[in-house]
Write a protein that holds these residues in place. Structure first.
Motif, PDB file in Angstrom:
ATOM      1  N   ILE A 295       0.881  -1.171   0.000  1.00 49.22           N
ATOM      2  CA  ILE A 295       0.000   0.000   0.000  1.00 49.22           C
ATOM      3  C   ILE A 295       0.915   1.217   0.000  1.00 49.22           C
ATOM      4  N   VAL A 296       0.655   2.161  -0.852  1.00 52.32           N
ATOM      5  CA  VAL A 296       1.532   3.325  -0.978  1.00 52.32           C
ATOM      6  C   VAL A 296       0.720   4.603  -0.803  1.00 52.32           C
ATOM      7  N   ASN A 297       1.150   5.434   0.162  1.00 55.37           N
ATOM      8  CA  ASN A 297       0.626   6.788   0.368  1.00 55.37           C
ATOM      9  C   ASN A 297      -0.894   6.824   0.527  1.00 55.37           C
ATOM     10  N   LYS A 298      -1.390   6.006   1.455  1.00 54.30           N
ATOM     11  CA  LYS A 298      -2.811   6.036   1.793  1.00 54.30           C
ATOM     12  C   LYS A 298      -2.992   6.937   3.016  1.00 54.30           C
ATOM     13  N   GLU A 299      -3.820   7.966   2.891  1.00 58.04           N
ATOM     14  CA  GLU A 299      -4.021   8.893   4.007  1.00 58.04           C
ATOM     15  C   GLU A 299      -4.973   8.269   5.020  1.00 58.04           C
ATOM     16  N   VAL A 300      -4.545   8.212   6.288  1.00 56.44           N
ATOM     17  CA  VAL A 300      -5.328   7.593   7.346  1.00 56.44           C
ATOM     18  C   VAL A 300      -5.342   8.496   8.575  1.00 56.44           C
ATOM     19  N   LYS A 301      -6.297   8.193   9.460  1.00 59.46           N
ATOM     20  CA  LYS A 301      -6.365   8.889  10.748  1.00 59.46           C
ATOM     21  C   LYS A 301      -6.024   7.883  11.835  1.00 59.46           C
ATOM     22  N   ARG A 302      -5.129   8.258  12.738  1.00 60.94           N
ATOM     23  CA  ARG A 302      -4.705   7.367  13.806  1.00 60.94           C
ATOM     24  C   ARG A 302      -4.830   8.062  15.162  1.00 60.94           C
ATOM     25  N   LYS A 303      -4.841   7.253  16.213  1.00 58.49           N
ATOM     26  CA  LYS A 303      -5.067   7.761  17.564  1.00 58.49           C
ATOM     27  C   LYS A 303      -3.758   7.791  18.348  1.00 58.49           C
ATOM     28  N   ARG A 304      -3.548   8.885  19.092  1.00 57.09           N
ATOM     29  CA  ARG A 304      -2.385   8.994  19.970  1.00 57.09           C
ATOM     30  C   ARG A 304      -2.716   8.433  21.352  1.00 57.09           C
ATOM     31  N   LYS A 305      -1.680   8.309  22.175  1.00 53.93           N
ATOM     32  CA  LYS A 305      -1.865   7.791  23.534  1.00 53.93           C
ATOM     33  C   LYS A 305      -2.773   8.694  24.360  1.00 53.93           C
TER      34      LYS A 305
END
Length: 556
Positions: free
Chosen positions: A275-285
């Motif tokens: 997978i190349v350059n897929k924009e995602v949202k992730r959660k911080r601690k």
């Protein structure tokens, strides 16, 4: 049947004794029963003796022939076995040396080639030890001495370096095995050249170290997972971006995917590959979110089977904020140009109308019969102020900046809005700092900002409540907070506050907050909103303190 040579004499003697004893015993017994005549018995005894000698010779002949055949067969097999072992030793790619009585008594060709000599005698002529390191040489001598004196000890293995006759340093591994050779203790030393192996291991280690250094120094978060989403590795950039320390997360399921996020699964990555350059949202601690560009690659084992994935996250949160700020700036610019154009077009006829009304006011008779002319002029002045506010969207009025006391400015605004607050059954709590704090700005514009913010707080509490206003110093800035107990603002709407024509009010235009953001921006400050539905909203305004003389000019 095989037998040892040393047993042959005993076998022959035993056979001769046994056969002779049986012959004498049986022949005499038979002879005495046949005749009692002495002469006949003597003649038969003579024939019996010659017959015994003949039979004995035949038996000994066949016995010796059989024994010689067996001995020759044993020697042939022994020779074949020795020849096989000799060829095996000579053709071995490893050096094989026989060490006995403190010297080398045999070496195969691989051993001679390793040492860089042509014959075994050349080994005896060497005056120096081929072992490169003196400590290793002493250790090898102690091994040889121990195995020479204690042959029952298990074989020992050691890695070391040797220097051959050509001066080349070779990494080797030797196995020392005690044996019994020619009635004496001896040692077989089997040595293999591991220089290429050591070089390959060194290059592999250096490559691994380089990869680890690249991963550690990379600003991109690099994470490896197994097929069950368990974290295998977690580089420093991942610690910085997501907040978890590597010791907290390695060996545990990856916790960075938000529950509401529809994300690609590991099974899909394994199925489709990279997978190349897929924009995602992730959660911080800490529960906040980070926007990242994700690239993945499968990890394979030595059999070529996929046993995990590598995921690289490039943090683009600041980039997205910059893009949003740029879009907002572009919107503000467009609205500002529109506002300036509209204000200019309205101001011209408004000036004309205002001039004619002032002319009419000078006529006492008209002024007496039209008492509302003063009200019209007052409203027209208010319209002129609104037009000025629209012009704020186009550019700041820097030439009108003065030094203002923050507490006095807020007290004036609260006094102005007190009557409106009373209608809504709203009271003010003023928690103003005792420190005299001043700012450098345009008074009317800042008044307009605080009027907008406090009016919004009042209108957010239709059944009454309290508006708390606080001021304090925060480093080289003055901070003003306005907190209400109203209905609150949904989280997804907070980031859109201040956009042109966006409003949460049914009859609002969205220009109030827009102009407030622009005014604070022109004053090099910041305006932030915190809100929780059903609890209330807190607005924080931060403005810089006036610079002291010489500040920012390089003076001390």
């Amino acid at each position: 049947m095989e037998m040892k040579i040393k047993y042959v004499p005993w076998i022959i003697t035993g056979c001769y004794f046994l056969f002779g004893s049986l012959w004498i015993l049986l022949s005499d017994t038979i002879l005495y029963q046949i005749t009692d005549n002495f002469m006949i018995s003597k003649q038969i005894g003579l024939y019996k003796g010659w017959f015994f000698v003949l039979i004995t010779c035949l038996l000994l002949y066949f016995l010796l022939k059989r024994l010689l055949f067996l001995n020759q067969s044993t020697q042939d097999r022994l020779y074949e076995s020795e020849e096989r072992y000799r060829r095996l030793v000579e053709s071995s790619p490893y050096s094989i040396v026989l060490y006995q009585d403190g010297k080398i008594v045999y070496s195969n060709q691989a051993g001679l080639d390793m040492m860089g000599v042509r014959s075994r005698e050349s080994l005896d002529e060497q005056t120096r030890s081929p072992v490169a390191n003196q400590t290793d040489a002493l250790h090898i001598r102690s091994i040889l001495k121990q195995l020479q004196n204690e042959p029952e000890v298990d074989a020992k293995t050691k890695e070391y370096q040797i220097i051959n006759e050509e001066g080349n340093i070779i990494d080797v591994e030797s196995t020392f095995t005690p044996i019994f050779f020619k009635d004496k203790n001896a040692i077989i030393i089997q040595t293999k050249d591991i220089t290429d192996q050591k070089t390959a291991l060194k290059e592999l280690w250096e490559a691994k170290q380089m990869i680890q250094a690249i991963i550690s120094a990379s600003p991109i978060a690099i994470v490896t997972l197994d097929l069950n989403s368990t974290v295998r590795s977690w580089n420093p950039a991942a610690e910085k971006i997501f907040g978890w320390n590597r010791h907290e997360i390695i060996g545990k399921p990856v916790p960075i995917v938000p529950e509401e996020e529809k994300d690609i699964s590991i099974a899909e990555i394994v199925k489709h590959g990279h997978i190349v350059n897929k924009e995602v949202k992730r959660k911080r601690k800490d529960g906040s979110y980070v926007y990242a560009v994700l690239s993945t690659a499968p990890i394979q084992d030595e059999m070529g089977e996929i046993n995990g994935i590598m995921a690289a996250f490039m943090d683009v949160t600041d980039t997205k904020k910059t893009e949003e700020a740029l879009m907002k700036t572009e919107k503000l610019s467009a609205v500002g140009q529109l506002a300036a154009s509209v204000a200019h077009e309205i101001r011209n006829p408004l000036t004309s109308v205002k001039g004619f009304i002032q002319l009419l006011q000078r006529d006492e008779e008209i002024a007496r019969n039209a008492p509302y002319l003063s009200i019209i002029l007052s409203e027209m002045d208010r319209m002129d102020d609104i037009i000025k506010d629209l012009l704020v969207l186009a550019k700041p009025q820097a030439e009108r900046f003065t030094t203002l006391l923050v507490n006095d400015l807020l007290s004036y605004v609260v006094q102005l809005l007190n009557s409106q607050a009373s209608l809504y059954n709203i009271s003010f709590i003023m928690e103003l700092t005792e420190e005299v704090l001043s700012i450098y700005g345009e008074e009317n514009q800042l008044k307009q900002v605080f009027i907008n913010l406090i009016k919004n707080a009042i209108e957010a509490m239709p059944v009454g409540g309290t508006v708390t206003i606080e001021t304090y110093r925060d480093g080289d800035h003055v901070t003003v907070t306005i907190e209400d107990e109203g209905v609150g603002i949904p989280a997804h709407k907070i980031k859109t506050l201040g956009e042109p024509f966006y409003t949460t009010k049914e009859d609002g235009t969205g220009l109030g907050l827009l102009s407030s953001f622009r005014i604070i921006e022109n004053h090099e400050g910041s305006l932030n909103f915190e809100s929780k539905e059903g609890v209330g909203t807190k607005v924080t305004v931060s403005l810089p303190l006036p610079k002291q003389k010489g500040e920012g000019t390089g003076q001390l």
